[in-house]
Design an enzyme around this catalytic site. Structure first.
Site, PDB file in Angstrom:
ATOM      1  CG  HIS A   1      -2.051   0.668   1.168  1.00 37.09           C
ATOM      2  ND1 HIS A   1      -2.295   1.807   2.018  1.00 37.09           N
ATOM      3  CD2 HIS A   1      -3.266   0.792   0.546  1.00 37.09           C
ATOM      4  CE1 HIS A   1      -3.252   2.401   1.816  1.00 37.09           C
ATOM      5  NE2 HIS A   1      -3.965   1.873   0.789  1.00 37.09           N
TER       6      HIS A   1
ATOM      7  CE  LYS B   1      -1.273   3.151  -2.162  1.00 35.17           C
ATOM      8  NZ  LYS B   1      -2.720   3.705  -2.034  1.00 35.17           N
TER       9      LYS B   1
ATOM     10  CG  ASP C   1      17.418  11.934 -10.962  1.00 41.68           C
ATOM     11  OD1 ASP C   1      17.656  10.832 -11.251  1.00 41.68           O
ATOM     12  OD2 ASP C   1      17.299  12.887 -11.812  1.00 41.68           O
TER      13      ASP C   1
END
Length: 421
Positions: A85, A87, A92
């Site tokens: 889950h 996110k 870079d």
């Protein structure tokens, strides 16, 4: 998670820089990423086939979905057993951390939170290492749409569960412990060296880098692997919040763990909890059983509100419902205002919903931003205010509205299923 635009954008980048050392690593959940005929896997396959040496697609499969359970639970419902889950989006030395997926609604009419950490190499390195670690204990997507385990890794649902979880714990904790050591060294160098400066030293060290006014702490929760950092820190924050302090807590799905509820009801700080009204719940209007989920959240909300009232805590603990025409609500997080302060000194932002699944089933990550920087504090305050401006205060009258009437069967089923959504 949908990746409609991502695949074409990545292809352009790989084409432009090929044959450079550009590497693309994508970590998805196996069940969610494989749902339906057209899914994240099928969208990423052309990219994987064209750039096999530069592209890695890892599909995390919870170790708890196995055997007969895996065969019997249909698509979409199998996600309730456990998900990847997290996110986090890395470019870079810059990081975007959020609770949002990459599906269309999040770019149009779904309210969420995002933080962009620009040129923050330490955090970028940590999350790169974390994604690599979880990727190593996940299934690797192949060009022919099959999956394989990394050499030497226990299979997540065919192998021994205890052995898999032990191996996964070691791989992820190596990353966390390495980062913790680096952070402790940075703390010591910053605060110890500054405390030892005499006035003469300070004058001579005019170009010395000043002590930072903002610290960022990654908080990881992976209960299947017995990693509970986010849970411990969240409980500590709720426990230590002093009388006069204010805590603003938001969640798209109001289903706090019993431990969190007990702390909110039993501590001294003031709480304003923002949740989705039924109409802006992501499951509102869904077909089948899923369509009853907003009503189940209303039932949980009403039970909590009743407990607040029975304890006489209405002045200290306030519920508010977010509503915006045509939108859904998915924002989650926490802001802490110390007693006497009109600006927050801390925020939590990331993927956890503060519910049972976030604590016990899913892989989650968020960061705690602790700051004395007034400009940043003002930005965090404005973010909180903008979210709460679109809300109404919950009262007894709220639950008399037609949209808050919950069918008997939903009330009966909710205690049995509340730990799965």
């Amino acid at each position: 998670m949908k990746v409609d635009c991502l695949e074409s954008t990545l292809e352009k980048s790989l084409q432009a820089k090929f044959p450079s050392n550009l590497k693309v690593s994508i970590l998805l959940d196996f069940t969610r990423g494989s749902r339906g005929r057209k899914n994240s896997r099928t969208m990423l396959l052309p990219l994987l086939r064209r750039f096999p040496e530069q592209v890695r697609v890892s599909l995390f499969h919870t170790p708890h979905l196995r055997g007969l359970l895996r065969l019997l639970i249909p698509e979409r419902f199998n996600e309730t057993i456990g998900l990847q889950h997290i996110k986090v989006y890395l470019f870079d030395n810059s990081v975007i951390l959020s609770g949002a997926n990459l599906s269309d609604s999040y770019f149009t009419n779904r309210q969420d939170r995002y933080v962009f950490l620009q040129d923050c190499a330490e955090i970028a390195d940590f999350f790169t290492e974390l994604v690599d670690a979880v990727g190593d204990v996940s299934l690797q997507l192949q060009g022919d749409d099959t999956v394989q385990v990394v050499d030497g890794m226990v299979h997540p649902y065919k192998g021994d569960r205890a052995e898999y979880c032990k191996a996964a714990n070691k791989r992820v904790m190596d990353v966390i412990n390495s980062a913790r050591t680096r952070q402790q060294m940075l703390h010591a160098q910053t605060f110890h060296s500054n405390s030892l400066l005499t006035q003469e030293d300070a004058a001579a060290a005019g170009d010395r880098r000043p002590a930072p006014d903002t610290w960022i702490y990654p908080l990881i929760q992976m209960k299947p692997f017995e990693i509970q950092i986010d849970e411990i820190v969240t409980e500590t924050l709720l426990t230590e919040a002093e009388r006069g302090a204010k805590v603003y807590l938001t969640t798209g799905y109001f289903n706090l763990t019993q431990a969190y509820m007990d702390l909110v009801l039993g501590t001294r700080a003031e709480y304003q909890i923002l949740l989705a009204s039924p109409e802006v719940n992501g499951f509102f209007g869904a077909k089948g059983v899923a369509g009853a989920i907003p009503a189940a959240y209303v039932h949980i909300e009403r039970q909590f509100f009743s407990e607040v009232c029975s304890l006489g805590q209405q002045e200290r603990v306030q519920l508010q419902e977010y509503w915006r025409r045509g939108w859904t609500f998915h924002a989650k997080g926490l802001w802490l205002y110390l007693a006497g302060s009109s600006l927050p000194c801390l925020t939590l932002i990331g993927s956890p919903n503060f519910g049972y699944r976030s604590v016990h089933r899913d892989l989650e990550a968020q960061i705690a931003i602790v700051t004395e920087n007034q400009a940043l504090q003002q930005q965090l305050h404005q973010e909180q205010e903008q979210l709460y401006l679109r809300s109404g205060v919950v009262s007894s009258a709220t639950f008399e509205q037609p949209s808050r009437q919950v069918k008997l069967w939903v009330k009966m089923v909710t205690p049995l299923i509340k730990n799965f959504f």
